[in-house]
Design an enzyme around this catalytic site. Structure first.
Site, mmCIF file in Angstrom:
data_model
loop_
_atom_site.group_PDB
_atom_site.id
_atom_site.type_symbol
_atom_site.label_atom_id
_atom_site.label_comp_id
_atom_site.label_asym_id
_atom_site.label_seq_id
_atom_site.Cartn_x
_atom_site.Cartn_y
_atom_site.Cartn_z
ATOM 1 N N HIS A 18 0.862 -1.180 0.000
ATOM 2 C CA HIS A 18 0.000 0.000 0.000
ATOM 3 C C HIS A 18 0.898 1.230 0.000
ATOM 4 C CE1 HIS A 18 -3.385 -2.617 1.819
ATOM 5 N NE2 HIS A 18 -3.455 -2.578 0.508
ATOM 6 N N GLU B 121 1.321 4.020 2.716
ATOM 7 C CA GLU B 121 1.656 3.599 4.077
ATOM 8 C C GLU B 121 3.170 3.685 4.293
ATOM 9 O OE1 GLU B 121 -2.339 0.829 4.367
ATOM 10 O OE2 GLU B 121 -0.403 -0.154 4.505
ATOM 11 N N HIS C 204 2.621 -2.931 7.076
ATOM 12 C CA HIS C 204 1.638 -1.904 6.689
ATOM 13 C C HIS C 204 1.633 -0.768 7.704
ATOM 14 C CE1 HIS C 204 -0.810 -4.253 3.661
ATOM 15 N NE2 HIS C 204 0.036 -5.158 4.111
ATOM 16 N N GLU D 240 1.239 -4.149 11.496
ATOM 17 C CA GLU D 240 0.685 -2.804 11.314
ATOM 18 C C GLU D 240 1.390 -1.843 12.268
ATOM 19 O OE1 GLU D 240 -1.707 -1.723 9.289
ATOM 20 O OE2 GLU D 240 -2.799 -3.524 8.640
HETATM 21 ZN ZN ZN Z 1 -2.051 -1.518 4.296
#
Ligand code: ZN
Length: 510
Positions: free
Chosen positions: A246, A249, A344, A417
């Site tokens: 992504h 990010e 992420h 994350e």
């Molecule tokens: Zn992501």
């Protein structure tokens, strides 16, 4: 199919002054000078100039509300109007106002309000105190704006969208100011970083091009391990790490760089890790999206982290390349693919945390919790409480879900994350905003946690640079069973691929 045509459309020419509110946003603003309504003369000092035509830039449109207030529109991801979160633009040509007082001339800075009016998400860390980043010519280090200058609210003027407004004081006429959603980390920066690592000629660091993106940017694959582990016929325990699927990010890249920097260092822990493990790292899975300033998608508008089931070699070439490699490694009897971690950043949660999979096999499910529990002990910003295990339909097609289903019970797949904003240390309630360095430190702690997981600690003869081991949550209820026997029983020792001491042995308590 003409992808380059698509590219020109999405990076189209500058936005003209006569755009109206409902026009689709076609490209980034390019040195766009905002002239006051009804003004037809030459641009003057004080007519703010906006630009986002640079790498990872994003600003689609500017509308002047008054001399001191501007509505700003994020350019949607290329070929996918659903995603509008990342912004990154410059402002220049500011004018210092002057006010003549009774006895002296006071210099007054120009205070302007910017409203970002078309976010595609409503829930946001702006509610919790997050603020945009700023830097300028004379202050080149990124800073977060003071939260007191930032407002996030439902706005009746913009179809009840959530709007983020921030007030900013321009204090130097000749400076260029840059604003961004979070610390930028561009494709070019990444390439320079890898070039510099390569120049060091380390015999345990290898860089190869695993493939190319649609716009022919490099898909880099790094291998970090002692050269003996790569000799023909050697058994390999592989840790596979990916990042930046992504593109908006950006903290993913700082965490990934922290992991790489630590693993190539001379730290005694890093040396032991290189001796026992093979790290395969693809730090930037979506280089086109990064370059273009997208938040979530590739050039062609795909969320690549929903296409693991069947990536196409022409539409999702980077994902296809990584998946092929992982499957090849999985089928190699000399390779034990032990971990897959995809990095992420999270737009609504605090701290670092993980997502894992749910398995019918309770014992496998429990074993999966070991790594995040150990990481929680090592990293003050990592929360085990926020870590969760799921099989939501919405997450089907992610790397973590797909590989969790494909690989056998000896492999663990996680999404790591990290908050775009801050972390809370246990026992306190105040949020500590992440810095670039704090993101990298989380990466170092991820790398270091493999030492604990494989119980290689006895092999570190002397740790000359102790790693901080702060705790912020109650210590997770995990303790290794004590080591018995010689180091040849330590998982990771050669010839011990499925050692009885390995966590993957069902006889362990987890
Ligand atoms: Zn992501």
């Amino acid at each position: 199919m003409n992808l380059y045509f698509t590219f020109f459309i999405v990076r189209g020419p500058s936005v003209s002054n006569d755009t109206v509110n409902d026009d689709p946003i076609g490209g980034n603003v390019s040195k766009y000078i905002v002239l006051p309504n009804g003004y037809s003369g030459q641009p003057k000092k004080g007519h703010l100039t906006f630009d986002a035509c640079f790498e990872s830039g994003n600003l689609g449109r500017v509308e002047q509300v008054s001399e001191f207030e501007y509505d700003l529109f994020i350019r949607p991801d290329t070929c996918n109007p659903r995603f509008r979160v990342w912004f990154n633009f410059t402002v220049e040509n500011v004018k210092e106002s002057q006010v003549r007082g009774m006895v002296a001339i006071y210099r007054v800075t120009l205070r302007v309000i910017f409203n970002i009016v078309n976010f595609s998400k409503t829930k946001s860390l702006y509610r919790d105190g997050m603020a945009p980043m700023v830097k300028s010519t004379s202050r080149p280090k990124w800073q977060r704006l003071p939260p007191k200058n930032v407002y996030y609210y439902r706005c009746p003027d913009h179809r009840k969208n959530y709007v983020m407004s921030f007030a900013f004081c321009f204090d130097r006429e000749d400076d260029m100011y840059q604003f961004a959603y979070c610390y930028p980390y561009t494709y070019t920066r990444f390439q320079h970083y890898l070039d510099n690592l390569q120049k060091r000629n380390m015999d345990y660091f290898f860089r190869e091009q695993l493939g190319q993106s649609v716009q022919q940017r490099q898909l880099d694959l790094l291998t970090i391990t002692s050269p003996e582990n790569l000799r023909e016929g050697a058994d390999k325990k592989v840790i596979f790490i990916t990042g930046r699927v992504h593109p908006g990010e950006t903290p993913s890249s700082f965490v990934c760089q922290g992991i790489i920097d630590f693993l190539v260092s001379q730290h005694p822990v890093a040396r032991v890790l290189r001796e026992h493990l093979v790290f395969k790292i693809a730090p930037m899975l979506n280089p086109d999206g990064v370059y273009l300033g997208n938040y979530r998608c590739s050039l062609m508008g795909f969320d690549l982290n929903r296409h693991w089931l069947d990536p196409s070699p022409w539409a999702h070439p980077t994902l296809h390349g990584v998946k092929q490699l992982i499957i090849k490694m999985y089928n190699d009897p000399k390779i034990s693919l032990e971990f897959y971690i995809d990095i992420h950043a999270h737009s609504t949660m605090m701290n670092g945390f993980m997502y894992g999979n749910i398995f019918e096999d309770e014992e496998r499910f429990q074993r999966q919790s070991i790594f995040p529990k150990l990481l929680c002990q090592n990293a003050e910003d990592f929360s085990y409480t926020s870590t969760s295990f799921n099989r939501d339909a919405v997450k089907a097609g992610t790397g973590r879900r797909f590989l969790g289903g494909l690989l056998d019970h000896t492999s663990y797949c996680y999404t790591l994350e990290v908050s775009f904003y801050s972390y809370i240390i246990g026992g306190t309630t105040s949020a500590v905003p992440y810095t670039e360095e704090a993101y990298m430190k989380l990466g170092r702690n991820v790398a270091r946690t493999f030492l604990d997981y494989y119980r290689l600690n006895p092999l570190v003869e002397k740790i000359t640079v102790p790693m901080p081991r702060l705790r912020k949550e109650n210590p997770p209820p995990y303790k290794h069973p004590s080591l018995r026997g010689s180091t040849s029983n330590v998982p990771g020792s050669r010839g011990d691929k499925k050692s009885s001491m390995n966590h993957k042995d069902p006889s362990t308590p987890f």
